[in-house]
Design a protein around this motif. Structure first.
Motif, PDB file in Angstrom:
ATOM      1  N   ALA A  12       0.838  -1.211   0.000  1.00 27.24           N
ATOM      2  CA  ALA A  12       0.000   0.000   0.000  1.00 27.24           C
ATOM      3  C   ALA A  12       0.866   1.251   0.000  1.00 27.24           C
ATOM      4  O   ALA A  12       0.565   2.218  -0.721  1.00 27.24           O
ATOM      5  CB  ALA A  12      -0.935  -0.012   1.214  1.00 27.24           C
ATOM      6  N   LYS A  13       1.965   1.251   0.776  1.00 26.83           N
ATOM      7  CA  LYS A  13       2.873   2.410   0.799  1.00 26.83           C
ATOM      8  C   LYS A  13       3.471   2.672  -0.577  1.00 26.83           C
ATOM      9  O   LYS A  13       3.512   3.805  -1.037  1.00 26.83           O
ATOM     10  CB  LYS A  13       4.011   2.174   1.799  1.00 26.83           C
ATOM     11  N   ILE A  14       3.943   1.605  -1.209  1.00 25.57           N
ATOM     12  CA  ILE A  14       4.576   1.760  -2.524  1.00 25.57           C
ATOM     13  C   ILE A  14       3.577   2.217  -3.572  1.00 25.57           C
ATOM     14  O   ILE A  14       3.884   3.070  -4.407  1.00 25.57           O
ATOM     15  CB  ILE A  14       5.267   0.445  -2.947  1.00 25.57           C
ATOM     16  N   LEU A  15       2.371   1.669  -3.535  1.00 31.12           N
ATOM     17  CA  LEU A  15       1.358   2.056  -4.520  1.00 31.12           C
ATOM     18  C   LEU A  15       1.006   3.538  -4.413  1.00 31.12           C
ATOM     19  O   LEU A  15       0.589   4.142  -5.392  1.00 31.12           O
ATOM     20  CB  LEU A  15       0.097   1.199  -4.357  1.00 31.12           C
ATOM     21  N   ASN A  16       1.179   4.101  -3.232  1.00 32.66           N
ATOM     22  CA  ASN A  16       0.832   5.510  -3.022  1.00 32.66           C
ATOM     23  C   ASN A  16       2.041   6.434  -3.021  1.00 32.66           C
ATOM     24  O   ASN A  16       1.886   7.633  -2.831  1.00 32.66           O
ATOM     25  CB  ASN A  16       0.067   5.658  -1.703  1.00 32.66           C
ATOM     26  N   ARG A  17       3.229   5.919  -3.221  1.00 31.64           N
ATOM     27  CA  ARG A  17       4.459   6.702  -3.135  1.00 31.64           C
ATOM     28  C   ARG A  17       4.871   7.269  -4.500  1.00 31.64           C
ATOM     29  O   ARG A  17       4.746   6.607  -5.510  1.00 31.64           O
ATOM     30  CB  ARG A  17       5.587   5.813  -2.607  1.00 31.64           C
ATOM     31  N   TYR A  23      -2.403  -1.099 -11.248  1.00 33.74           N
ATOM     32  CA  TYR A  23      -2.493  -2.460 -11.751  1.00 33.74           C
ATOM     33  C   TYR A  23      -3.054  -2.427 -13.162  1.00 33.74           C
ATOM     34  O   TYR A  23      -3.993  -1.696 -13.455  1.00 33.74           O
ATOM     35  CB  TYR A  23      -3.411  -3.288 -10.851  1.00 33.74           C
ATOM     36  N   LYS A  24      -2.470  -3.223 -14.041  1.00 28.81           N
ATOM     37  CA  LYS A  24      -2.937  -3.315 -15.423  1.00 28.81           C
ATOM     38  C   LYS A  24      -3.564  -4.694 -15.617  1.00 28.81           C
ATOM     39  O   LYS A  24      -2.876  -5.720 -15.602  1.00 28.81           O
ATOM     40  CB  LYS A  24      -1.761  -3.119 -16.366  1.00 28.81           C
ATOM     41  N   GLU A  25      -4.888  -4.704 -15.726  1.00 24.50           N
ATOM     42  CA  GLU A  25      -5.658  -5.952 -15.836  1.00 24.50           C
ATOM     43  C   GLU A  25      -5.212  -6.803 -17.027  1.00 24.50           C
ATOM     44  O   GLU A  25      -5.049  -8.013 -16.915  1.00 24.50           O
ATOM     45  CB  GLU A  25      -7.148  -5.605 -15.967  1.00 24.50           C
ATOM     46  N   TYR A  30       1.842  -4.762 -12.362  1.00 22.17           N
ATOM     47  CA  TYR A  30       1.802  -3.417 -11.800  1.00 22.17           C
ATOM     48  C   TYR A  30       2.769  -2.505 -12.530  1.00 22.17           C
ATOM     49  O   TYR A  30       3.799  -2.962 -13.049  1.00 22.17           O
ATOM     50  CB  TYR A  30       2.151  -3.454 -10.305  1.00 22.17           C
ATOM     51  N   HIS A  31       2.438  -1.239 -12.534  1.00 16.46           N
ATOM     52  CA  HIS A  31       3.295  -0.218 -13.139  1.00 16.46           C
ATOM     53  C   HIS A  31       3.462   0.915 -12.145  1.00 16.46           C
ATOM     54  O   HIS A  31       2.513   1.314 -11.477  1.00 16.46           O
ATOM     55  CB  HIS A  31       2.678   0.292 -14.447  1.00 16.46           C
ATOM     56  N   HIS A  32       4.694   1.387 -12.060  1.00 18.20           N
ATOM     57  CA  HIS A  32       5.016   2.497 -11.166  1.00 18.20           C
ATOM     58  C   HIS A  32       6.024   3.380 -11.896  1.00 18.20           C
ATOM     59  O   HIS A  32       6.851   2.882 -12.652  1.00 18.20           O
ATOM     60  CB  HIS A  32       5.608   1.967  -9.856  1.00 18.20           C
ATOM     61  N   CYS A  33       5.951   4.687 -11.667  1.00 14.58           N
ATOM     62  CA  CYS A  33       6.859   5.597 -12.358  1.00 14.58           C
ATOM     63  C   CYS A  33       8.324   5.389 -11.933  1.00 14.58           C
ATOM     64  O   CYS A  33       9.240   5.681 -12.683  1.00 14.58           O
ATOM     65  CB  CYS A  33       6.440   7.052 -12.155  1.00 14.58           C
ATOM     66  N   ASN A  34       8.541   4.816 -10.763  1.00 19.46           N
ATOM     67  CA  ASN A  34       9.885   4.492 -10.296  1.00 19.46           C
ATOM     68  C   ASN A  34      10.173   3.043 -10.682  1.00 19.46           C
ATOM     69  O   ASN A  34       9.465   2.126 -10.251  1.00 19.46           O
ATOM     70  CB  ASN A  34       9.952   4.690  -8.776  1.00 19.46           C
ATOM     71  N   LEU A  35      11.210   2.825 -11.485  1.00 19.00           N
ATOM     72  CA  LEU A  35      11.508   1.479 -11.996  1.00 19.00           C
ATOM     73  C   LEU A  35      11.775   0.480 -10.865  1.00 19.00           C
ATOM     74  O   LEU A  35      11.360  -0.677 -10.944  1.00 19.00           O
ATOM     75  CB  LEU A  35      12.706   1.523 -12.945  1.00 19.00           C
ATOM     76  N   TYR A  36      12.443   0.919  -9.801  1.00 19.71           N
ATOM     77  CA  TYR A  36      12.699   0.031  -8.662  1.00 19.71           C
ATOM     78  C   TYR A  36      11.381  -0.456  -8.063  1.00 19.71           C
ATOM     79  O   TYR A  36      11.197  -1.645  -7.829  1.00 19.71           O
ATOM     80  CB  TYR A  36      13.535   0.749  -7.600  1.00 19.71           C
ATOM     81  N   PHE A  37      10.457   0.469  -7.824  1.00 16.46           N
ATOM     82  CA  PHE A  37       9.168   0.100  -7.241  1.00 16.46           C
ATOM     83  C   PHE A  37       8.371  -0.766  -8.213  1.00 16.46           C
ATOM     84  O   PHE A  37       7.658  -1.679  -7.809  1.00 16.46           O
ATOM     85  CB  PHE A  37       8.369   1.337  -6.841  1.00 16.46           C
ATOM     86  N   ASP A  38       8.509  -0.466  -9.494  1.00 22.35           N
ATOM     87  CA  ASP A  38       7.828  -1.256 -10.526  1.00 22.35           C
ATOM     88  C   ASP A  38       8.271  -2.722 -10.423  1.00 22.35           C
ATOM     89  O   ASP A  38       7.442  -3.635 -10.371  1.00 22.35           O
ATOM     90  CB  ASP A  38       8.167  -0.678 -11.905  1.00 22.35           C
ATOM     91  N   PHE A  40       9.837  -4.200  -7.876  1.00 20.81           N
ATOM     92  CA  PHE A  40       9.510  -4.736  -6.558  1.00 20.81           C
ATOM     93  C   PHE A  40       8.054  -5.193  -6.505  1.00 20.81           C
ATOM     94  O   PHE A  40       7.760  -6.300  -6.043  1.00 20.81           O
ATOM     95  CB  PHE A  40       9.767  -3.681  -5.477  1.00 20.81           C
ATOM     96  N   LEU A  41       7.157  -4.336  -6.984  1.00 23.02           N
ATOM     97  CA  LEU A  41       5.724  -4.676  -6.964  1.00 23.02           C
ATOM     98  C   LEU A  41       5.442  -5.949  -7.745  1.00 23.02           C
ATOM     99  O   LEU A  41       4.706  -6.819  -7.288  1.00 23.02           O
ATOM    100  CB  LEU A  41       4.886  -3.530  -7.539  1.00 23.02           C
ATOM    101  N   ASN A  42       6.020  -6.057  -8.924  1.00 27.52           N
ATOM    102  CA  ASN A  42       5.739  -7.220  -9.757  1.00 27.52           C
ATOM    103  C   ASN A  42       6.352  -8.501  -9.195  1.00 27.52           C
ATOM    104  O   ASN A  42       5.747  -9.570  -9.278  1.00 27.52           O
ATOM    105  CB  ASN A  42       6.166  -6.967 -11.196  1.00 27.52           C
TER     106      ASN A  42
END
Length: 107
Positions: A12-17, A23-25, A30-38, A40-42
């Motif tokens: 939840a923290k990462i999704l809001n950071r 999430y792409k159905e 998952y996609h995040h503007c920060n590649l590291y978080f992207d 990590f999430l996946n």
């Protein structure tokens, strides 16, 4: 399942950071503007899905085992409760009791 994943505190923290993630159905990722978080999430999403599949298989096996034990317990009750059937009854009853305790079904 995705809702459970997104409620995990670190996820939840990462999704809001930093602009957030989404999430792409279509691609189930998952996609995040920060590649590291992207990444990590996946990685976390993949591991979470794998663990949930294992949990589902174990739950199914426990359900089958519990059903068998309940059937054996009932058969023992319906018979004349010979020494052998009494032992089966006790074992089946203990098995059902332990499965309920482990899975939280006794609460």
């Amino acid at each position: 399942m995705r809702e459970q994943f997104e409620k995990l505190p670190e996820i939840a923290k990462i999704l809001n950071r930093n602009g957030g993630g989404y999430y792409k159905e279509r691609t189930n990722d998952y996609h995040h503007c920060n590649l590291y978080f992207d990444k990590f999430l996946n990685g976390a999403w993949y591991a979470f899905q794998e663990q949930q599949e294992k949990i589902a298989r174990l739950q199914s096996a426990l359900d089958d085992l519990k059903e068998w034990a309940q059937d054996e317990k009932q058969k023992s009750l319906d018979s004349n409760l010979s020494e052998y059937n009494n032992a089966k009854y006790v074992m089946a009853a203990l098995l059902v009791e332990n499965i309920n305790r482990i899975t939280g079904a006794d609460k």
